[in-house]
Design an enzyme around this catalytic site. Structure first.
Site, PDB file in Angstrom:
ATOM      1  N   CYS A  64       0.856  -1.195   0.000  1.00  0.00           N
ATOM      2  CA  CYS A  64       0.000   0.000   0.000  1.00  0.00           C
ATOM      3  C   CYS A  64       0.884   1.234   0.000  1.00  0.00           C
ATOM      4  O   CYS A  64       1.987   1.206   0.527  1.00  0.00           O
ATOM      5  CB  CYS A  64      -0.905  -0.017   1.236  1.00  0.00           C
ATOM      6  SG  CYS A  64      -2.177   1.268   1.180  1.00  0.00           S
ATOM      7  N   CYS A  89      -1.193   0.816  10.839  1.00  0.00           N
ATOM      8  CA  CYS A  89      -1.495  -0.342   9.980  1.00  0.00           C
ATOM      9  C   CYS A  89      -0.224  -1.062   9.553  1.00  0.00           C
ATOM     10  O   CYS A  89       0.714  -0.438   9.060  1.00  0.00           O
ATOM     11  CB  CYS A  89      -2.273   0.132   8.749  1.00  0.00           C
ATOM     12  SG  CYS A  89      -2.448  -1.136   7.487  1.00  0.00           S
ATOM     13  N   GLY A 140      -4.161  -2.819   0.766  1.00  0.00           N
ATOM     14  CA  GLY A 140      -4.292  -1.841  -0.309  1.00  0.00           C
ATOM     15  C   GLY A 140      -5.465  -0.895  -0.176  1.00  0.00           C
ATOM     16  O   GLY A 140      -6.356  -1.081   0.655  1.00  0.00           O
ATOM     17  N   GLU A 141      -5.436   0.143  -1.002  1.00  0.00           N
ATOM     18  CA  GLU A 141      -6.508   1.147  -1.062  1.00  0.00           C
ATOM     19  C   GLU A 141      -7.319   0.860  -2.335  1.00  0.00           C
ATOM     20  O   GLU A 141      -6.861   1.136  -3.446  1.00  0.00           O
ATOM     21  CB  GLU A 141      -5.871   2.542  -1.089  1.00  0.00           C
ATOM     22  CG  GLU A 141      -6.810   3.679  -1.460  1.00  0.00           C
ATOM     23  CD  GLU A 141      -8.119   3.724  -0.666  1.00  0.00           C
ATOM     24  OE1 GLU A 141      -8.079   3.917   0.543  1.00  0.00           O
ATOM     25  OE2 GLU A 141      -9.193   3.546  -1.295  1.00  0.00           O
ATOM     26  N   SER A 179     -13.970  -0.488   1.427  1.00  0.00           N
ATOM     27  CA  SER A 179     -13.471   0.402   2.470  1.00  0.00           C
ATOM     28  C   SER A 179     -12.370   1.291   1.916  1.00  0.00           C
ATOM     29  O   SER A 179     -11.434   0.810   1.284  1.00  0.00           O
ATOM     30  CB  SER A 179     -12.914  -0.446   3.614  1.00  0.00           C
ATOM     31  OG  SER A 179     -12.223   0.368   4.523  1.00  0.00           O
ATOM     32  N   SER A 198     -12.343   4.267   6.621  1.00  0.00           N
ATOM     33  CA  SER A 198     -11.320   4.023   7.622  1.00  0.00           C
ATOM     34  C   SER A 198     -11.067   5.367   8.314  1.00  0.00           C
ATOM     35  O   SER A 198     -10.257   6.158   7.859  1.00  0.00           O
ATOM     36  CB  SER A 198     -10.087   3.546   6.839  1.00  0.00           C
ATOM     37  OG  SER A 198      -9.217   2.838   7.597  1.00  0.00           O
TER      38      SER A 198
HETATM   39  S1  SF4 Z   1      -4.949   2.408   3.244  1.00  0.00           S
HETATM   40 FE1  SF4 Z   1      -5.526   0.554   4.372  1.00  0.00          FE
HETATM   41  S2  SF4 Z   1      -3.911  -0.955   3.828  1.00  0.00           S
HETATM   42 FE2  SF4 Z   1      -3.140   1.084   3.249  1.00  0.00          FE
HETATM   43  S3  SF4 Z   1      -1.921   1.732   5.009  1.00  0.00           S
HETATM   44 FE3  SF4 Z   1      -4.000   2.613   5.273  1.00  0.00          FE
HETATM   45  S4  SF4 Z   1      -5.128   1.108   6.521  1.00  0.00           S
HETATM   46 FE4  SF4 Z   1      -3.276   0.087   5.728  1.00  0.00          FE
END
Ligand code: SF4
Length: 386
Positions: free
Chosen positions: A134, A141, A189-190, A221, A243
């Site tokens: 990511c 995270c 991932g996003e 998400s 998130s």
């Molecule tokens: S977008 Fe989601 S996977 Fe990427 S760093 Fe943030 S919480 Fe983690």
């Protein structure tokens, strides 16, 4: 010092193109692929694509020879141009609580985590990844510590559902009594940075004559890629999760650094405009509980104020510490007090029970643990050979 390049082993042969995996094509894409490859004439493409679609997505077959209502010569042409091969499963783990986790390798260096959690949603939810690594570096995270390798293709996203269905023995696709009833794009991932492939994968997964998981049971998400939120709603019609993790910009700038680009006022405006919101289509706010950081009663009240008027629920996520993090999980009493304030304001705020801790089911954990184990195995082998 002069350097001589040894080119004797460089091949001049053209790179061999890997066959296209039909599992990642939408209905329209499948039709076109059959025409382009000369598998069938254009006037028969709709009907043929429909047959092939049903074998792939309703019956879950991985071999063209199993398509018993497709003529042998067409099966041969399909096998010549395309593939249905499943990716390699590098690791499979089953937790005491029924959580299942797979580390899937779709190509060299491309490893994806997928987690199935029973008793979530209607029957059980599959948490799928949309990228390898990511770019966003959310500080709480674990995946954020892993560099982005690339976006996953639609075929690689669909493959995660197929692998889970294989393992849960849910082919042909059952209409009722499913173990896998919901999909959440909350893995690595996003998703909104890979919306084309995510959207194609959702078209495939939700198709009624295939895997048939309704869009109402698919949740995407995002950490808050504001300009893409309307497009997500228009293209996919799925449920939206945010998130969130903080109620003010200074703190969210730290926890979710993307907030510096798209601050809370912009994010909240995009959420309020998400198409179709109502009691049957509520936004899920994800809020990780970090001791002494975002877990005070004042924060809970600020959260109520922030989301006022939005049909929503809040998922409170006890932080699952990973090696190297400075954050700690809030005390249970603090989490309950936080939840009580949200509940009193009329927001459902379930506290997510930690699942699959014995198999490192938290996002990003399996991949980095298995990489560590592999690296140490390689080191040991090298030491033994020395
Ligand atoms: S977008 Fe989601 S996977 Fe990427 S760093 Fe943030 S919480 Fe983690």
């Amino acid at each position: 010092m002069s350097i001589t390049l040894d080119l004797s082993r460089v091949s001049n042969a053209p790179a061999v193109k890997a066959p296209v995996n039909l599992s990642g094509l939408t209905r329209a894409g499948l039709r076109q692929a059959l025409i382009d490859a000369g598998v069938c004439p254009p006037e028969k493409a709709k009907m043929r694509a429909s047959q092939v679609w049903s074998w792939i997505h309703h019956y879950g077959v991985t071999d063209f020879a199993a398509m018993s209502n497709v003529a042998k010569d067409m099966q041969a042409r399909l096998a010549e141009h395309f593939t249905l091969t499943r990716p390699e499963i590098v690791e499979r783990q089953v937790s005491k609580d029924g959580t299942r986790k797979w580390l899937i390798r779709t190509a060299p260096g491309i490893e994806i985590e997928t987690v199935y959690i029973p008793d979530v949603g209607r029957a059980g939810a599959l948490c799928v990844s949309s990228q390898v690594g990511c770019t966003l570096n959310c500080t709480f995270c674990h995946t954020g510590t892993q560099k982005l390798v690339r976006n996953l293709t639609a075929a690689e996203i669909v493959a995660q559902v197929q692998v889970a269905r294989d393992d849960l023995e849910e082919w042909p696709s059952p209409k009722e009594d499913r173990r896998l009833s919901n999909i959440v794009f909350m893995g690595m991932g996003e998703p909104l940075y890979n919306l084309d492939n995510v959207s194609d994968a959702i078209d495939i997964i939700s198709d009624n004559e295939g895997i048939a998981i309704s869009r109402r049971r698919i949740t995407v998400s995002t950490s808050g890629v504001v300009p893409m939120i309307p497009e997500l709603g228009e293209r996919t019609g799925t449920m939206l999760a945010i998130s969130l993790h903080a109620t003010n910009d200074p703190l969210r700038d730290v926890l979710v650094p993307l907030n510096k680009k798209y601050p809370l006022d912009q994010l909240m405006a995009a959420i309020r405009a998400y198409p179709g919101l109502g009691n049957a289509k509520r936004v899920t706010f994800e809020y990780v509980m970090l001791k002494g950081v975002n877990d005070s009663p004042e924060e809970a009240r600020a959260l109520v104020k922030l989301i006022q008027g939005i049909p929503a629920k809040v998922n409170l996520i006890p932080f699952n510490p990973w090696p190297g993090t400075d954050y700690q999980c809030s005390d249970w009493k603090t989490i309950e007090a936080f939840a009580a304030i949200l509940n009193r304001a009329g927001y459902a705020s379930p506290i997510r029970t930690p699942r699959g801790r014995d198999i490192l089911a938290a996002c990003g954990q399996l991949k980095s643990e298995s990489e560590k184990l592999r690296a140490s195995a390689i080191r040991k082998a090298e030491q033994a050979a020395a």
